[in-house]
Design an enzyme around this catalytic site. Structure first.
Site, PDB file in Angstrom:
ATOM      1  N   CYS A 150       1.330   2.893   3.319  1.00  0.00           N
ATOM      2  CA  CYS A 150       1.753   2.118   4.504  1.00  0.00           C
ATOM      3  C   CYS A 150       3.136   2.497   5.108  1.00  0.00           C
ATOM      4  CB  CYS A 150       1.641   0.726   4.456  1.00  0.00           C
ATOM      5  SG  CYS A 150       2.587  -0.407   5.528  1.00  0.00           S
ATOM      6  N   TYR A 199       1.008  -1.179  -0.150  1.00  0.00           N
ATOM      7  CA  TYR A 199      -0.188   0.021  -0.089  1.00  0.00           C
ATOM      8  C   TYR A 199       1.074   1.116  -0.017  1.00  0.00           C
ATOM      9  CZ  TYR A 199      -3.245  -3.476   2.326  1.00  0.00           C
ATOM     10  OH  TYR A 199      -4.001  -4.551   2.537  1.00  0.00           O
ATOM     11  N   PHE A 247       5.246   1.008   6.818  1.00  0.00           N
ATOM     12  CA  PHE A 247       6.220  -0.132   6.731  1.00  0.00           C
ATOM     13  C   PHE A 247       6.811  -0.404   5.187  1.00  0.00           C
ATOM     14  CE2 PHE A 247       3.670  -1.035  10.445  1.00  0.00           C
ATOM     15  CZ  PHE A 247       4.694  -1.153  11.296  1.00  0.00           C
ATOM     16  N   CYS A 248       5.851  -0.171   4.215  1.00  0.00           N
ATOM     17  CA  CYS A 248       6.127  -0.178   2.763  1.00  0.00           C
ATOM     18  C   CYS A 248       7.132   1.049   2.394  1.00  0.00           C
ATOM     19  CB  CYS A 248       4.734  -0.190   1.933  1.00  0.00           C
ATOM     20  SG  CYS A 248       3.543  -1.587   2.187  1.00  0.00           S
TER      21      CYS A 248
END
Length: 380
Positions: A107, A104, A109-110
């Site tokens: 996001c 995503y 973390f991405c």
């Protein structure tokens, strides 16, 4: 809808705080002082006058200027040498890998993984995942993002968890070990979280699997390695939990956040409309629960400001990055988490009310100057 929205974080627009701003030079304080001394020192005629009582002071200023220019030139040459060595080694190894990142876009973390890949000039394809249906990752029993598929010759590996992805790829770039072997060092393990839900954790995920010589070459000492691991974990365990309560702090902020999520995410027309309004309302309420769960202050901005200034203090004034002359994995992790708020009120407030902006811009510049290869966005 609320469950899908929980994984999405807004960011990525052009910022008001950038207008008219200048990138920080990143030079050590000693170097800037040297330049000031050189500019402000007396001319040669004044220092040459016989019997001038300021002779020693002028000489000291001239020496300070010369030393400042010397250290500045040496710093720039050293930084260029680091970039050249890193680029040569990574281009050789990166040519063996074909990477596909399932994500995503909003996001954190991405965003961490993209910051790492971009800084290390690793080419990759992006597949944007629909946060409601998640059909793009139906091949995987692991149902979170990011997921990275790495093709190395005939071997196709799936890497899960942002910190595992980063540690495994960095180990690969430094050591040259087969990626197939490296990922076995990060085994998944089932555990129960604070809410009693079963979650998948990964052992050793902040540790790079290097031998003694490789570790010495990369870190120079145990202290730097320990520091990097500590702050990478801090980004995951604390900093990331400050994002949602801040970007969904008020109904207006929640709506602005979801407006951007819908623009950047992969939604159908009906899904987009539902996500924008129902998701914003749901996340505004959920952010209050998150505030209580993580024991945040009444004004959650204060926690965000404290975290940013704590990070800046840890980096210190004598180095441009925690990694020294270039960002290390902790720098990239903190930058990646904060980047998802770009363009929103929370991010603008962060830049205005903390000391983090010069460091943030230095990391952004370092990533932008990496020898990039084309990135392909796939919408499947």
């Amino acid at each position: 809808m609320a469950q899908a929205a929980r994984a999405l974080w807004p960011g990525g627009r052009v910022l008001a705080w950038r207008v008219g701003g200048r990138l920080a030079s990143g030079l050590p304080a000693q170097s800037r002082t040297g330049f000031a001394g050189a500019a402000g020192g007396p001319g040669p005629a004044a220092t040459a006058r016989k019997g001038n009582p300021r002779l020693l002071g002028a000489a000291a200023l001239a020496l300070g200027g010369a030393m400042g220019m010397y250290y500045t030139a040496r710093w720039h040459l050293h930084a260029q040498d680091l970039r050249a060595k890193r680029s040569a080694a990574q281009l050789t190894l990166s040519g063996r890998l074909q990477l596909t990142l399932y994500q995503y876009k909003t996001c954190p973390f991405c965003s961490k993984v993209r910051a790492f890949l971009d800084f290390h000039a690793l080419p990759y394809q992006v597949v944007e995942v629909n946060p409601v249906r998640r059909a793009e990752i139906k091949f995987s029993s692991y149902r979170k993002v990011p997921i990275l598929l790495a093709q190395e010759g005939d071997s196709l590996q799936q890497l899960n968890d942002s910190s595992v992805i980063i540690s495994a790829l960095k180990t690969y770039l430094v050591s040259g070990q087969p990626l197939e072997d490296i990922i076995t060092y990060y085994p998944p393990m089932k555990a129960m979280n604070d809410q009693g839900k079963e979650v998948t954790e990964f052992c050793n995920k902040y540790w790079l699997m290097l031998d003694e010589k490789e570790a010495q070459r990369m870190y120079g000492g145990k202290e730097a390695r320990t520091e990097e691991m500590k702050w990478r974990q801090w980004a995951d365990d604390w900093l990331v939990h400050l994002i949602s309560p801040n970007v969904y702090r008020t109904p207006a902020e929640a709506l602005a956040s979801f407006d951007y999520i819908v623009q950047e995410g992969k939604f159908g027309a009906v899904e987009g409309a539902m996500a924008k309004y129902l998701g914003a309302a749901a996340m505004y309420l959920i952010s209050k629960r998150l505030k209580s769960r993580h024991h945040l202050q009444d004004d959650v901005r204060e926690d965000l400001y404290e975290a940013a200034n704590k990070w800046v203090a840890a980096v210190g004034k004598d180095r441009p990055f925690m990694g020294g002359q270039e960002p290390n994995l902790a720098d990239l992790a903190v930058y990646g988490v904060l980047r998802v708020m770009e363009g929103l009120e929370a991010f603008n407030d962060l830049m205005q009310h903390t000391h983090i902006q010069p460091w943030y811009l230095r990391v952004e510049k370092a990533i932008a100057e990496a020898p990039h290869t084309p990135r392909i966005l796939c919408r499947v």
